[in-house]
Design a protein around this motif. Structure first.
Motif, mmCIF file in Angstrom:
data_model
loop_
_atom_site.group_PDB
_atom_site.id
_atom_site.type_symbol
_atom_site.label_atom_id
_atom_site.label_comp_id
_atom_site.label_asym_id
_atom_site.label_seq_id
_atom_site.Cartn_x
_atom_site.Cartn_y
_atom_site.Cartn_z
ATOM 1 N N UNK A 81 -37.020 -7.328 101.841
ATOM 2 C CA UNK A 81 -36.043 -7.928 102.748
ATOM 3 C C UNK A 81 -36.560 -9.280 103.216
ATOM 4 N N UNK A 82 -35.834 -10.370 102.993
ATOM 5 C CA UNK A 82 -36.307 -11.675 103.445
ATOM 6 C C UNK A 82 -36.387 -11.733 104.960
ATOM 7 N N UNK A 83 -37.337 -12.471 105.466
ATOM 8 C CA UNK A 83 -37.445 -12.690 106.905
ATOM 9 C C UNK A 83 -36.328 -13.619 107.339
ATOM 10 N N UNK A 84 -35.582 -13.221 108.373
ATOM 11 C CA UNK A 84 -34.454 -14.054 108.809
ATOM 12 C C UNK A 84 -34.912 -15.430 109.265
ATOM 13 N N UNK A 85 -36.167 -15.535 109.722
ATOM 14 C CA UNK A 85 -36.649 -16.832 110.181
ATOM 15 C C UNK A 85 -36.727 -17.834 109.052
ATOM 16 N N UNK A 137 -30.853 -8.725 106.993
ATOM 17 C CA UNK A 137 -32.092 -8.830 107.751
ATOM 18 C C UNK A 137 -31.855 -8.613 109.237
ATOM 19 N N UNK A 138 -30.795 -9.197 109.773
ATOM 20 C CA UNK A 138 -30.516 -9.059 111.201
ATOM 21 C C UNK A 138 -29.987 -7.667 111.533
ATOM 22 N N UNK A 139 -29.158 -7.108 110.651
ATOM 23 C CA UNK A 139 -28.667 -5.755 110.888
ATOM 24 C C UNK A 139 -29.822 -4.763 110.936
ATOM 25 N N UNK A 140 -30.743 -4.889 109.995
ATOM 26 C CA UNK A 140 -31.881 -3.974 109.950
ATOM 27 C C UNK A 140 -32.706 -4.071 111.224
ATOM 28 N N UNK A 141 -32.973 -5.278 111.677
ATOM 29 C CA UNK A 141 -33.740 -5.457 112.900
ATOM 30 C C UNK A 141 -32.998 -4.893 114.108
ATOM 31 N N UNK A 193 -32.505 -1.190 118.675
ATOM 32 C CA UNK A 193 -31.701 -0.321 119.538
ATOM 33 C C UNK A 193 -31.556 1.025 118.828
ATOM 34 N N UNK A 194 -32.600 1.860 118.890
ATOM 35 C CA UNK A 194 -32.639 3.069 118.055
ATOM 36 C C UNK A 194 -31.705 4.166 118.538
ATOM 37 N N UNK A 195 -31.096 4.841 117.592
ATOM 38 C CA UNK A 195 -30.317 6.039 117.891
ATOM 39 C C UNK A 195 -31.260 7.237 117.978
ATOM 40 N N UNK A 196 -30.810 8.287 118.648
ATOM 41 C CA UNK A 196 -31.613 9.510 118.707
ATOM 42 C C UNK A 196 -31.660 10.199 117.350
ATOM 43 N N UNK A 197 -30.547 10.123 116.627
ATOM 44 C CA UNK A 197 -30.459 10.772 115.318
ATOM 45 C C UNK A 197 -29.780 9.822 114.340
#
Length: 259
Positions: free
Chosen positions: A1-5, A19-23, A28-32
């Protein structure tokens, strides 16, 4: 995955979106999480749409059977099947949801900007950034942002689950009362800004700008070379503020909610 920077902030290549979606998912993690044919079903007890929605992970992932699988899973957990439609989702998915009666809701923008290493503003004594949330931060943010009492433990559990470095900005007024709040999450050179809130009686007084700047300064000192945030498309005052601070639109997304 390329670094968005490493990607131009004015372009919207699918690699930047990915890249931004993954970050953002990590920040903002989900519980599951349940992975399903290039999509991810995220659940967190119903607190925030981002943590309780279906999202495309793979650009153009097929949508066949995804709506039905999501509806069954979310119903099992007592939640509606909410879909977050980013540029990673195929157009056919959005159309299929519309045809099934899902309503278009909450169009938003992801903004992005580069940061210059070693360049930060003069410290503002009103803003303190710490690596964990204090009781004043938690209580003040909940009050300023209208977090319902039954959601406050869920909010705290999401914060506790963030794996990457965090900065919590707390801003006090002249009497020492907590009135401004913000969260920064740093991952692979990019810092995401979340939970930005100012107490209603202190808004439109420059406090929001000072909060964002404090978080960006913290991020630069921690090695960040780019920043991103999400904002509702209809929030014109916030958009003007962020654009004046160098942020530019990278892409948009919206939700589809059951009719």
């Amino acid at each position: 995955m390329p670094d968005s920077a490493a990607l131009p902030a004015t372009a919207t290549p699918i690699t930047l979106v990915s890249a931004l979606e993954e970050r953002a998912f990590n920040a903002w993690p989900a519980h599951q999480t349940v992975f399903h044919q290039g999509w991810v079903f995220r659940l967190a007890g119903g607190y925030t749409k981002r943590a309780n929605s279906v999202n495309a992970l793979v650009p153009g992932a097929p949508f066949d059977g995804v709506r039905e699988a999501a509806a069954a899973l979310y119903a099992r957990h007592g939640l509606p099947a909410v879909f977050r439609i980013s540029p990673l989702a195929p157009a056919a998915a959005d159309q299929a949801l519309a045809d099934a009666g899902y309503q278009h809701f909450d169009p938003s923008l992801v903004l992005h900007r580069a940061l210059t290493p070693g360049v930060s503003a003069k410290p503002d004594g009103r803003n303190v950034v710490r690596t964990s949330p204090s009781p004043a931060w938690l209580e003040g943010f909940a009050a300023a942002n209208g977090v319902a009492p039954h959601h406050r433990n869920l909010h705290r559990s999401i914060l506790d689950a963030i794996a990457h470095p965090t900065g919590y900005a707390l801003q006090n007024d002249a009497r020492g009362h907590a009135v401004g709040f913000g969260l920064a999450v740093l991952e692979r050179g990019a810092v995401g800004l979340y939970d930005l809130a100012v107490a209603p009686e202190h808004r439109r007084s420059g406090r929001g700008r000072a909060l964002v700047q404090a978080l960006l300064d913290w991020a630069v000192q921690a090695g960040a070379t780019s920043a991103y945030l999400q904002v509702r498309a209809q929030n014109l005052p916030a958009l003007r503020l962020y654009e004046s601070m160098g942020f530019r639109a990278a892409y948009g997304y919206h939700y589809r909610v059951p009719g």
